[in-house]
Design a protein around this motif. Structure first.
Motif, PDB file in Angstrom:
ATOM      1  N   ALA A  58       0.806  -1.218   0.000  1.00 32.52           N
ATOM      2  CA  ALA A  58       0.000   0.000   0.000  1.00 32.52           C
ATOM      3  C   ALA A  58       0.842   1.271   0.000  1.00 32.52           C
ATOM      4  N   ILE A 111       3.020   3.844  -1.196  1.00 29.30           N
ATOM      5  CA  ILE A 111       3.659   4.259  -2.429  1.00 29.30           C
ATOM      6  C   ILE A 111       4.935   4.986  -2.043  1.00 29.30           C
ATOM      7  N   PRO A 112       5.977   4.859  -2.841  1.00 33.65           N
ATOM      8  CA  PRO A 112       7.218   5.547  -2.486  1.00 33.65           C
ATOM      9  C   PRO A 112       7.078   7.050  -2.691  1.00 33.65           C
ATOM     10  N   PHE A 113       6.448   7.732  -1.729  1.00 33.94           N
ATOM     11  CA  PHE A 113       6.277   9.167  -1.858  1.00 33.94           C
ATOM     12  C   PHE A 113       7.571   9.873  -1.589  1.00 33.94           C
ATOM     13  N   LYS A 114       7.847  10.837  -2.405  1.00 36.67           N
ATOM     14  CA  LYS A 114       8.898  11.731  -2.011  1.00 36.67           C
ATOM     15  C   LYS A 114       8.208  12.819  -1.210  1.00 36.67           C
ATOM     16  N   PRO A 115       8.427  12.874   0.080  1.00 36.65           N
ATOM     17  CA  PRO A 115       7.654  13.821   0.877  1.00 36.65           C
ATOM     18  C   PRO A 115       7.988  15.255   0.483  1.00 36.65           C
ATOM     19  N   ALA A 116       7.065  16.148   0.793  1.00 35.51           N
ATOM     20  CA  ALA A 116       7.275  17.568   0.532  1.00 35.51           C
ATOM     21  C   ALA A 116       8.570  17.989   1.215  1.00 35.51           C
ATOM     22  N   PRO A 117       9.140  19.152   0.805  1.00 34.27           N
ATOM     23  CA  PRO A 117      10.447  19.535   1.326  1.00 34.27           C
ATOM     24  C   PRO A 117      10.540  19.392   2.836  1.00 34.27           C
ATOM     25  N   ALA A 135       9.739  16.985   4.868  1.00 31.63           N
ATOM     26  CA  ALA A 135       8.703  16.291   5.636  1.00 31.63           C
ATOM     27  C   ALA A 135       9.040  14.823   5.804  1.00 31.63           C
ATOM     28  N   LEU A 136       8.358  14.191   6.723  1.00 29.38           N
ATOM     29  CA  LEU A 136       8.504  12.765   6.939  1.00 29.38           C
ATOM     30  C   LEU A 136       7.540  12.008   6.037  1.00 29.38           C
ATOM     31  N   GLY A 185       4.771   8.898   5.457  1.00 31.24           N
ATOM     32  CA  GLY A 185       3.740   8.327   6.327  1.00 31.24           C
ATOM     33  C   GLY A 185       2.841   9.352   6.986  1.00 31.24           C
ATOM     34  N   LEU A 186       3.006  10.612   6.634  1.00 35.57           N
ATOM     35  CA  LEU A 186       2.168  11.667   7.201  1.00 35.57           C
ATOM     36  C   LEU A 186       1.447  12.393   6.069  1.00 35.57           C
ATOM     37  N   PRO A 229       5.007   5.850  -9.324  1.00 41.85           N
ATOM     38  CA  PRO A 229       6.148   6.556  -8.725  1.00 41.85           C
ATOM     39  C   PRO A 229       6.819   7.506  -9.720  1.00 41.85           C
ATOM     40  N   LEU A 268       4.883  10.727  -9.932  1.00 38.57           N
ATOM     41  CA  LEU A 268       5.084  11.511  -8.709  1.00 38.57           C
ATOM     42  C   LEU A 268       6.430  12.210  -8.734  1.00 38.57           C
ATOM     43  N   ASP A 277       7.192  16.265  -8.712  1.00 36.98           N
ATOM     44  CA  ASP A 277       8.059  16.833  -7.701  1.00 36.98           C
ATOM     45  C   ASP A 277       9.188  17.642  -8.354  1.00 36.98           C
ATOM     46  N   ALA A 303       4.803  20.541  -4.581  1.00 33.23           N
ATOM     47  CA  ALA A 303       4.825  19.768  -3.333  1.00 33.23           C
ATOM     48  C   ALA A 303       3.666  18.776  -3.432  1.00 33.23           C
ATOM     49  N   VAL A 304       4.009  17.489  -3.478  1.00 32.51           N
ATOM     50  CA  VAL A 304       2.993  16.453  -3.637  1.00 32.51           C
ATOM     51  C   VAL A 304       3.013  15.571  -2.408  1.00 32.51           C
ATOM     52  N   ARG A 305       1.861  15.358  -1.818  1.00 31.40           N
ATOM     53  CA  ARG A 305       1.813  14.406  -0.723  1.00 31.40           C
ATOM     54  C   ARG A 305       0.435  13.759  -0.693  1.00 31.40           C
ATOM     55  N   SER A 339      -2.027   9.313   4.753  1.00 33.08           N
ATOM     56  CA  SER A 339      -1.070   8.271   4.392  1.00 33.08           C
ATOM     57  C   SER A 339      -1.761   6.971   3.988  1.00 33.08           C
ATOM     58  N   HIS A 397      -4.715   6.882  -1.615  1.00 38.86           N
ATOM     59  CA  HIS A 397      -3.920   7.150  -2.805  1.00 38.86           C
ATOM     60  C   HIS A 397      -4.200   8.534  -3.372  1.00 38.86           C
ATOM     61  N   LYS A 427       5.478  24.581  -5.307  1.00 41.86           N
ATOM     62  CA  LYS A 427       6.401  24.936  -4.227  1.00 41.86           C
ATOM     63  C   LYS A 427       6.764  26.417  -4.219  1.00 41.86           C
TER      64      LYS A 427
END
Lengths: 485, 442
Positions: A40, A42-48, A50-51, A53-54, B287, B290, B294, B299-301, B305, B308, B315
């Motif tokens: 489940a 996805i390999p998110f690149k978090p916003a600048p 950020a961690l 999983g949030l 991916p 995404l 980026d 800024a993508v999130r 969590s 999807h 940004k």
């Protein structure tokens, strides 16, 4: 160098064994329990910054504007109407009410604790009929946007520990500020501005001192500390290029510097070097973004009228409220204002009108301005101090004047924004405005609720330091679901 | 006074049990010579066993009259208890005879077995028929699955309470009023004639009345032990007043303030903790897409969590978007739920891109150069709940396009050329929408 050697070994023998053996084991175990859980994420690149999983769940607000009223406003004169106090005017506060409440050395020795009813009248405002003191005529006009908590309580009795407690979840200095936690967890959305910005009111007459550690990052990486903007011509010092240098020079200089930093980083593996690189880069980008963001020239006259005449004077609380709105428009995550003038141990009737004049209209204007721009829907505005004030007078009550001492037992704050019940009052105090009567909200509960609105589970956002995991609410805090919509 | 004596049964039974178990074990395992040597001791022990079992039986008979125990169980327990008295007499007789000990051992063994049986039957009555198989029958689902909106009302909320509190007696369609709580099916099909459940009217339903009576009332249920808790009674009442539905989930209920308040009080189930976006299913974003977004300055999130869906913000503020950036956005048009394009110099043409992102829930377009023509592109955004058009060049001419957005709950039209009359029209066409126009000064 010897004591820094642990930095050089990116993985010690113990860590290696623990991480490989336990890691593989737990991976296999997780797969057994729920095969979906491995796919489940996805390999998110978090916003600048950020961690991953949030946020833990869908947030109701994306940013916070915290209007911190340092010194502690008197709840009984502003929000918590107690007409019954008239009956006890000048009488000693009954011991049964006083109970075991701690008192400061300033008034504990008094022979009598004379009850002082508020000299101000209260009026029901808005469709919600919320009661506000006549000292807050503008706040009363946005009553239907506000959620008032009348049952806040804290443990600290003096300004600095109490402010530190509200801001960091601990009375002892050294923990990260709320804004730092939020920056650490969610990062910023605007890469040209810090995620956590602090604005101080200037030239207030009698403020308790504010220490920079109130917006400090504690043990979190230092790019998450609040960046204090100065009031005045240069909000951030030395942002202009030195004479004879243009932007390109500066860029090249930074690039070389970064190379040097990276060499050092290779050698000592200190995460603070990364923080330093990040901050240098941020400072470079702020050279253009900050002057633009803080330039009020483009604001129309009616906006200045909305925030009041002070808003044209840089460094006032009103001007800072207007700046806060501009920063919110630019997606700054956490904007913290401090206004200092609330510590009315004596001469309260003389001081109250001035400090209310300085803060009432701008605070209400900010709510109304955000609402009009569609920003209140995903912004949380908080107005409140570090504790309350006593219902009895510190020192003698005369016909003209009285004062109120520190009181952690109960106080009021208001909040406005997404995910809250609007025009809603929560909790109550006893008839003396001395003890919480119902639905008490502890500082940690307030912090847990704040984090909840941002989509953060306050129990899950933590940081391992000195051998144990710390979080904003330490081992306490319950989300106050009753105020959520 | 006699009732009071009955209460001592649970205490008294342990005396003969202890005494006889010890003696019978000794009688079974000791060699013949030893038994013959100590026959006098055995006799004293069996006598005291007899004495205390008589006390136990008398107090037991007394207690049996006081409560409603399962009859079959009770009669078995009674007769096996009485038979122990008889066995004691046999043992006393045997302990007067020396010589072969075969019969002696046989009776000792039999006494041990009957003792065990009696004890078990007694336990069944006080602790429930399945007290030995607690692990199996504990409704463990309750702990694992907290109440949520897909919880079955009767099967997962009401019935477990009835079982936990009433199953001890009500497990047979022939006795105890015919209420059979062994399974949901048997509960629903046990039709005892009287209106046990008057659907929609708890006060007329025996099931509710009996547990809600004052505890000293002769008809009060359960007849002994603590009554049902307030929240258990409230749950029964709520369910009957709903029409006593079976096989229905909380989510199937029509929305009402009372239901909400009830669920909140009882189970902590709050509308505020239900994720408004949780029901939306989309494929995970690739991916690569995404990564591209980026790199191109967004800024993508994830919105949260566990989902999807994406939350996308440029940004940098105040910069216009180029074609490459639009394409990167469109590559994720199914996933983007929240999009913030405030102050990015959008014009009517750029809105044709936005119009393709049909899964949008929140769209911020304030402080741009959008005109009435551009707004037409937004009509395709059928899921949109929040739209911010503050500070754009739109006028009353786009009212119809905006009114077409049926899901829209919040619409911001300050600093535009839209008139008060236009806002009025919008509110009439779409009463569920909150429209916020120009700012009011003090």
């Amino acid at each position: 160098m010897h004591q820094c050697n642990h930095y050089r070994r990116a993985h010690s023998r113990r860590e290696f064994l623990a991480k490989t053996a336990l890691g593989l084991g737990s991976f296999a175990f997780a797969g057994l329990l729920d095969p979906q859980s491995l796919k489940a994420n996805i390999p998110f690149k978090p916003a600048p910054g950020a961690l991953g999983g949030l946020p833990h769940f869908t947030p109701r607000v994306k940013r916070v504007i915290y209007l911190f009223q340092s010194g502690a406003p008197s709840q009984v004169d502003l929000f918590d109407h107690k007409p019954q106090l008239m009956k006890y005017q000048g009488q000693d506060l009954p011991a049964s009410i006083r109970g075991t409440q701690r008192q400061t050395g300033m008034s504990a020795g008094q022979k009598i604790f004379p009850v002082v009813p508020s000299p101000y009248s209260f009026k029901a405002s808005g469709r919600s009929g919320t009661l506000f003191s006549e000292m807050l005529p503008y706040t009363a006009q946005v009553a239907d946007e506000l959620t008032i908590i009348r049952s806040m309580y804290t443990e600290a009795i003096n300004h600095d520990p109490a402010a530190t407690f509200v801001q960091t979840g601990s009375q002892q200095p050294g923990r990260p500020s709320i804004g730092s936690w939020v920056s650490y967890g969610l990062g910023g959305e605007n890469e040209n501005l810090p995620a956590f910005i602090v604005l101080l009111s200037r030239n207030t007459s009698s403020g308790q001192p504010l220490y920079d550690r109130l917006w400090g990052n504690g043990f979190l990486p230092s790019q998450h500390q609040g960046v204090k903007f100065r009031a005045g011509k240069d909000p951030v010092l030395y942002l202009d290029n030195p004479a004879g240098m243009d932007g390109t020079d500066r860029r090249r200089q930074l690039d070389y510097l970064n190379e040097l930093q990276k060499v050092q980083q290779q050698q000592v593996q200190d995460p603070e070097i990364e923080a330093k690189i990040a901050q240098y880069e941020m400072a470079f980008r702020m050279q253009t973004s900050v002057p633009e963001a803080l330039d009020l020239k483009g604001e129309p006259d009616y906006i200045f009228d909305l925030y009041g005449p002070d808003s044209r004077k840089p460094g006032t609380f009103a001007a800072n409220c207007l700046l806060a709105r501009r920063l919110a428009e630019r997606n700054v995550r956490f904007i913290q204002l401090y206004h200092q003038d609330w510590d009315h141990h004596g001469g309260l009737p003389q001081a109250m009108p001035d400090v209310c004049r300085a803060t009432d209209q701008p605070s209400a204007a900010l709510v109304r301005d955000l609402k009009q721009r569609g920003l209140l829907e995903d912004t949380l505005v908080i107005w409140g101090g570090e504790f309350g004030r006593t219902t009895y007078s510190q020192g003698k009550v005369t016909a003209e004047t009285f004062g109120r001492d520190h009181h952690p037992g109960c106080y009021s704050i208001w909040m406005a924004g997404g995910g809250l019940k609007k025009g809603f009052s929560y909790g109550s105090t006893d008839d003396f405005c001395f003890n919480v009567a119902e639905n008490g909200v502890h500082i940690h509960d307030f912090q847990a609720t704040l984090m909840h609105l941002l989509g953060i589970d306050h129990e899950k956002l933590n940081y391992k330091y000195e051998g144990r995991r710390f979080r904003l609410t330490d081992v306490h805090g319950k989300v106050v679901h009753d105020i959520l919509s | 006074m006699m009732d009071w004596f009955g209460r001592f049964h649970p205490l008294l039974v342990h005396l003969p049990v202890g005494i006889l178990v010890l003696a019978c074990l000794a009688g079974l395992v000791l060699p013949k010579e030893k038994i013959n040597t100590y026959l006098g001791v055995f006799r004293i022990v069996y006598f005291s066993g007899l004495f205390f079992s008589i006390l136990a039986v008398l107090s037991g008979l007394n207690l049996a009259g006081q409560g409603t125990y399962d009859e079959v169980n009770l009669s078995q327990h009674k007769w096996s208890g009485i038979s122990i008295m008889a066995l004691c007499l046999l043992l006393i007789w045997q302990s007067r005879l020396s010589g072969s000990k075969t019969l002696f051992r046989l009776i000792n063994g039999l006494t041990l077995m009957i003792l065990t049986l009696t004890g078990h039957l007694g336990g069944s009555m006080t602790h429930g028929p399945d007290y030995l198989s607690v692990q199996k029958d504990e409704p463990e689902g309750r702990e694992k699955n907290p109440v949520n909106d897909s919880t079955l009302i009767l099967e997962e909320l009401v019935f477990p309470v009835l079982q936990a509190r009433c199953l001890r007696c009500h497990q047979d369609s022939a006795r105890n009023g015919g209420l059979d709580l062994r399974s949901v099916e048997s509960f629903l099909s046990s039709n005892p004639g009287d209106p046990v459940i008057e659907a929609g009217d708890a006060v007329k339903s025996e099931l509710f009345k009996r547990v809600a009576l004052p505890a000293h009332h002769p008809n009060f249920m359960p007849p002994n032990g603590l009554g049902l808790s307030y929240s258990e009674i409230r749950l029964l009442e709520w369910w009957i007043n709903l029409g006593a539905p079976s096989n229905k989930r909380i989510a199937d209920l029509p929305e009402s303030a009372e239901t909400d308040a009830f669920l909140k009080n009882q189970f902590g189930l709050r509308s505020s903790s239900i994720d408004p976006l949780a029901g939306i299913r989309v494929d995970p974003a690739s991916p690569a897409a995404l990564e591209t977004l980026d790199k191109l300055g967004f800024a993508v999130r994830p919105v949260s969590s566990g989902l999807h869906l994406l939350d996308v913000v440029p940004k940098k503020s105040n910069e216009a978007l180029n074609a490459e950036q639009w394409n990167a956005l469109l590559a994720l048009k199914d996933q983007v739920a929240w999009l913030n394009l405030a102050g990015t110099h959008l014009n009517d043409q750029s809105l044709s891109y936005v119009g393709q992102m049909t899964n949008l829930r929140k769209l911020r377009l304030e402080r741009n150069q959008i005109g009435d023509q551009g707004i037409k592109n937004l009509e395709s955004l059928v899921h949109l709940e929040y739209l911010n058009l503050y500070g754009n060049g739109i006028s009353d001419a786009c009212i119809n396009s905006l009114a077409a957005l049926k899901k829209l709950k919040e619409l911001y039209l300050g600093e535009t050329a839209i008139t008060d009359k236009g806002i009025q029209t919008l509110k009439e066409k779409n009463p569920g929408m909150e429209v916020i126009g120009d700012i009011e000064l003090w």
